[in-house]
Write a protein that holds these residues in place. Structure first.
Motif, PDB file in Angstrom:
ATOM      1  N   VAL A   1       0.840  -1.200   0.000  1.00 11.86           N
ATOM      2  CA  VAL A   1       0.000   0.000   0.000  1.00 11.86           C
ATOM      3  C   VAL A   1       0.874   1.248   0.000  1.00 11.86           C
ATOM      4  O   VAL A   1       1.796   1.378   0.810  1.00 11.86           O
ATOM      5  N   PHE A   2       0.576   2.161  -0.920  1.00 13.93           N
ATOM      6  CA  PHE A   2       1.285   3.436  -1.035  1.00 13.93           C
ATOM      7  C   PHE A   2       0.253   4.562  -1.034  1.00 13.93           C
ATOM      8  O   PHE A   2      -0.856   4.395  -1.547  1.00 13.93           O
ATOM      9  N   ILE A   3       0.611   5.693  -0.453  1.00 10.95           N
ATOM     10  CA  ILE A   3      -0.284   6.843  -0.465  1.00 10.95           C
ATOM     11  C   ILE A   3       0.481   8.078  -0.914  1.00 10.95           C
ATOM     12  O   ILE A   3       1.710   8.135  -0.820  1.00 10.95           O
ATOM     13  N   GLY A   4      -0.250   9.052  -1.416  1.00  8.04           N
ATOM     14  CA  GLY A   4       0.375  10.294  -1.860  1.00  8.04           C
ATOM     15  C   GLY A   4      -0.672  11.334  -2.177  1.00  8.04           C
ATOM     16  O   GLY A   4      -1.868  11.041  -2.242  1.00  8.04           O
ATOM     17  N   THR A   5      -0.229  12.553  -2.380  1.00  4.26           N
ATOM     18  CA  THR A   5      -1.124  13.642  -2.750  1.00  4.26           C
ATOM     19  C   THR A   5      -0.343  14.649  -3.572  1.00  4.26           C
ATOM     20  O   THR A   5       0.896  14.631  -3.584  1.00  4.26           O
ATOM     21  N   ASP A   6      -1.060  15.506  -4.300  1.00  6.42           N
ATOM     22  CA  ASP A   6      -0.390  16.457  -5.176  1.00  6.42           C
ATOM     23  C   ASP A   6       0.071  17.704  -4.445  1.00  6.42           C
ATOM     24  O   ASP A   6       0.753  18.543  -5.033  1.00  6.42           O
ATOM     25  N   LYS A   7      -0.280  17.855  -3.178  1.00  4.94           N
ATOM     26  CA  LYS A   7       0.109  19.038  -2.414  1.00  4.94           C
ATOM     27  C   LYS A   7       1.300  18.714  -1.512  1.00  4.94           C
ATOM     28  O   LYS A   7       1.181  17.956  -0.542  1.00  4.94           O
ATOM     29  N   VAL A   8       2.466  19.278  -1.834  1.00  3.11           N
ATOM     30  CA  VAL A   8       3.661  19.039  -1.026  1.00  3.11           C
ATOM     31  C   VAL A   8       3.466  19.555   0.391  1.00  3.11           C
ATOM     32  O   VAL A   8       3.888  18.936   1.365  1.00  3.11           O
ATOM     33  N   VAL A   9       2.803  20.709   0.523  1.00  3.00           N
ATOM     34  CA  VAL A   9       2.599  21.290   1.849  1.00  3.00           C
ATOM     35  C   VAL A   9       1.760  20.365   2.722  1.00  3.00           C
ATOM     36  O   VAL A   9       1.950  20.302   3.943  1.00  3.00           O
ATOM     37  N   THR A  10       0.843  19.616   2.128  1.00  2.00           N
ATOM     38  CA  THR A  10       0.027  18.657   2.879  1.00  2.00           C
ATOM     39  C   THR A  10       0.880  17.527   3.415  1.00  2.00           C
ATOM     40  O   THR A  10       0.738  17.107   4.572  1.00  2.00           O
ATOM     41  N   MET A  11       1.785  17.005   2.600  1.00  2.02           N
ATOM     42  CA  MET A  11       2.655  15.920   3.029  1.00  2.02           C
ATOM     43  C   MET A  11       3.608  16.392   4.125  1.00  2.02           C
ATOM     44  O   MET A  11       3.874  15.666   5.089  1.00  2.02           O
ATOM     45  N   GLU A  12       4.104  17.618   3.974  1.00  2.00           N
ATOM     46  CA  GLU A  12       5.003  18.164   4.998  1.00  2.00           C
ATOM     47  C   GLU A  12       4.283  18.322   6.338  1.00  2.00           C
ATOM     48  O   GLU A  12       4.823  17.986   7.397  1.00  2.00           O
ATOM     49  N   TYR A  13       3.075  18.853   6.283  1.00  2.00           N
ATOM     50  CA  TYR A  13       2.300  19.027   7.512  1.00  2.00           C
ATOM     51  C   TYR A  13       2.026  17.679   8.151  1.00  2.00           C
ATOM     52  O   TYR A  13       2.116  17.535   9.376  1.00  2.00           O
ATOM     53  N   ALA A  14       1.688  16.682   7.339  1.00  2.00           N
ATOM     54  CA  ALA A  14       1.409  15.341   7.873  1.00  2.00           C
ATOM     55  C   ALA A  14       2.640  14.779   8.572  1.00  2.00           C
ATOM     56  O   ALA A  14       2.543  14.214   9.665  1.00  2.00           O
ATOM     57  N   LEU A  15       3.804  14.944   7.957  1.00  3.35           N
ATOM     58  CA  LEU A  15       5.038  14.447   8.561  1.00  3.35           C
ATOM     59  C   LEU A  15       5.310  15.131   9.896  1.00  3.35           C
ATOM     60  O   LEU A  15       5.608  14.474  10.904  1.00  3.35           O
ATOM     61  N   ASP A  16       5.196  16.465   9.915  1.00  5.70           N
ATOM     62  CA  ASP A  16       5.470  17.208  11.152  1.00  5.70           C
ATOM     63  C   ASP A  16       4.462  16.857  12.244  1.00  5.70           C
ATOM     64  O   ASP A  16       4.811  16.804  13.431  1.00  5.70           O
ATOM     65  N   THR A  17       3.209  16.627  11.866  1.00  3.71           N
ATOM     66  CA  THR A  17       2.187  16.243  12.849  1.00  3.71           C
ATOM     67  C   THR A  17       2.520  14.906  13.483  1.00  3.71           C
ATOM     68  O   THR A  17       2.441  14.737  14.705  1.00  3.71           O
ATOM     69  N   LEU A  18       2.899  13.937  12.677  1.00  2.44           N
ATOM     70  CA  LEU A  18       3.226  12.611  13.193  1.00  2.44           C
ATOM     71  C   LEU A  18       4.488  12.635  14.040  1.00  2.44           C
ATOM     72  O   LEU A  18       4.581  11.937  15.054  1.00  2.44           O
ATOM     73  N   LEU A  19       5.468  13.457  13.639  1.00  2.00           N
ATOM     74  CA  LEU A  19       6.714  13.539  14.403  1.00  2.00           C
ATOM     75  C   LEU A  19       6.504  14.222  15.746  1.00  2.00           C
ATOM     76  O   LEU A  19       7.221  13.943  16.718  1.00  2.00           O
ATOM     77  N   SER A  20       5.521  15.113  15.824  1.00  2.00           N
ATOM     78  CA  SER A  20       5.273  15.821  17.078  1.00  2.00           C
ATOM     79  C   SER A  20       4.414  15.012  18.043  1.00  2.00           C
ATOM     80  O   SER A  20       4.324  15.345  19.225  1.00  2.00           O
ATOM     81  N   LYS A  21       3.803  13.949  17.536  1.00  2.00           N
ATOM     82  CA  LYS A  21       2.916  13.153  18.382  1.00  2.00           C
ATOM     83  C   LYS A  21       3.306  11.674  18.381  1.00  2.00           C
ATOM     84  O   LYS A  21       4.129  11.235  19.176  1.00  2.00           O
ATOM     85  N   GLU A  22       2.729  10.929  17.459  1.00  2.00           N
ATOM     86  CA  GLU A  22       2.849   9.479  17.485  1.00  2.00           C
ATOM     87  C   GLU A  22       4.268   8.964  17.240  1.00  2.00           C
ATOM     88  O   GLU A  22       4.652   7.913  17.755  1.00  2.00           O
ATOM     89  N   PHE A  23       5.061   9.707  16.458  1.00  2.00           N
ATOM     90  CA  PHE A  23       6.404   9.228  16.116  1.00  2.00           C
ATOM     91  C   PHE A  23       7.471  10.211  16.564  1.00  2.00           C
ATOM     92  O   PHE A  23       8.423  10.488  15.829  1.00  2.00           O
ATOM     93  N   SER A  24       7.319  10.746  17.757  1.00  2.00           N
ATOM     94  CA  SER A  24       8.242  11.768  18.258  1.00  2.00           C
ATOM     95  C   SER A  24       9.678  11.248  18.395  1.00  2.00           C
ATOM     96  O   SER A  24      10.624  12.032  18.355  1.00  2.00           O
TER      97      SER A  24
END
Length: 247
Positions: A70-93
């Protein structure tokens, strides 16, 4: 009687206006065209007779290959960046030192921005982004976002005292929330009279989930992906197929 010699004049055509027109046309097509995404995994979707166009932007693309990866993606780079930072600040700190928004991680984050699809578990993501192209291709052959991972998040409002998610579910939630944040930020800028880069009247206010599976994808994996989405209250999505013309 002497022959009259007709003086021949050289014909010269000024091509400057035509060059200007060609440059303008080329610029127009480059700015207005929707480029095909460079997908990590290529799948051959099944055929159907339903002809419904899928939006070219604001989509959360979920791809399932023949091996059930399974692979996921989106055309908005800013969305992927926000998702990464959100996960790093919480679940994957615990991975924040390796992937966080700091100068020492600038090269890794630049590589992350260039990704069109994500299919590497978070624990391997830093090593993957720092690898060569050949090494990355090898890792992707064994990749895919985990559907069976168990990540517990404290929730005092539940009887069990916690929520349980898979890594796949966390990425989906983070990307959808990231797009909402990006859209709200644009609305606030517009209300303040600040210039924005898109037309909000024609821009969707949320990501639309699109699932693309190969015609030989194991049904069990496909069913699992649907179940994972339903568990996080994502029951609206599009299944991508090839249009089959009636014979």
């Amino acid at each position: 009687m002497a022959k009259l010699k007709i003086k021949k004049n050289d014909i010269w055509i000024d091509m400057t206006p035509m060059s200007d027109v060609m440059v303008l046309l080329l610029t127009f097509f480059m700015l207005s065209a929707n480029f095909v995404k460079n997908e990590v995994v290529k799948v051959m979707t099944p055929q159907s007779r339903t002809e419904v166009k899928v939006p070219s932007t604001a989509t959360l693309d979920i791809t399932i290959d023949t091996l059930g990866r399974v692979f996921i993606g989106t055309d908005k780079v800013v969305t992927m960046e926000y998702a990464l930072d959100t996960l790093l600040s919480k679940e994957f700190s615990k991975y924040k030192d390796a992937l966080g928004d700091s100068k020492k991680n600038a090269d890794l984050r630049a590589t992350f921005k260039a990704q069109t699809q994500l299919g590497i578990p978070m624990e391997q993501l830093a090593a993957y982004l720092g690898a060569t192209h050949e090494q990355q291709s090898k890792q992707l052959k064994e990749g895919g976002l985990p559907l069976d991972s168990v990540i517990e998040i404290p929730n005092p409002n539940r009887e069990e005292g916690k929520d349980v998610y898979s890594e796949f579910q966390l990425w989906v939630k983070a990307m959808k929330n990231g797009y909402k944040k990006w859209y709200r930020d644009l609305e606030r800028k517009k209300d303040k009279g600040e210039p924005i880069e898109v037309d909000l009247a024609t821009t969707p206010n949320k990501l639309e989930i699109c699932i693309k599976a190969d015609k030989n994808t194991p049904y069990g994996t496909f069913k699992r992906v649907i179940s994972e989405l339903q568990d996080i209250n994502e029951s609206r999505y599009k299944l991508l197929t090839q249009y089959k013309k009636e014979e």
